[in-house]
Motif scaffolding. Structure first.
Motif, PDB file in Angstrom:
ATOM      1  N   HIS A  68     102.568   0.879  62.816  1.00 39.69           N
ATOM      2  CA  HIS A  68     101.268   0.253  63.082  1.00 39.69           C
ATOM      3  C   HIS A  68     100.377   1.223  63.864  1.00 39.69           C
ATOM      4  CE1 HIS A  68      98.279  -2.305  65.061  1.00 39.69           C
ATOM      5  NE2 HIS A  68      98.412  -3.067  63.994  1.00 39.69           N
ATOM      6  N   ARG A 108      96.899   2.660  62.515  1.00 38.28           N
ATOM      7  CA  ARG A 108      95.726   2.375  63.347  1.00 38.28           C
ATOM      8  C   ARG A 108      94.995   3.661  63.714  1.00 38.28           C
ATOM      9  NH1 ARG A 108      97.949   0.982  68.317  1.00 38.28           N
ATOM     10  NH2 ARG A 108      97.896   3.217  68.562  1.00 38.28           N
ATOM     11  N   ASP A 155      92.761  -1.623  64.831  1.00 39.75           N
ATOM     12  CA  ASP A 155      93.986  -2.387  65.066  1.00 39.75           C
ATOM     13  C   ASP A 155      94.081  -3.546  64.073  1.00 39.75           C
ATOM     14  OD1 ASP A 155      96.326  -2.646  66.850  1.00 39.75           O
ATOM     15  OD2 ASP A 155      95.437  -4.599  67.285  1.00 39.75           O
TER      16      ASP A 155
END
Length: 81
Positions: A19, A23, A42
């Motif tokens: 992630h 991001r 995000d």
């Protein structure tokens, strides 16, 4: 039980790392104008990763390719209007 718990922690850490990488790539792309900047990186990363997870339930490789195109279009273009 301990091995399962340890594995769950490793999977969680790997997901967080993935992630974070996505991001950061989206944030850099937004700064350069390659990716949309009207949605936070995000939030976009979360959406992209959830969409990619859906690929395992698609019926064909062609469907997966279409999904990748949809995801890329979603991050590459700003919302109209």
């Amino acid at each position: 039980m301990i091995n399962s718990l340890h594995r769950d922690e490793q999977v969680g850490q790997a997901r967080q790392q993935l992630h974070g990488m996505v991001r950061d790539l989206l944030a850099e792309g937004a700064r350069t104008g390659a990716f949309r900047a009207d949605v936070g990186p995000d939030e976009l990363a979360t959406s992209c990763l959830h969409a990619v997870t859906a690929a395992r339930e698609l019926p064909s490789e062609d469907a997966v390719h279409r999904l990748v195109t949809v995801i890329f279009d979603a991050v590459s273009h700003t919302a109209e209007g």
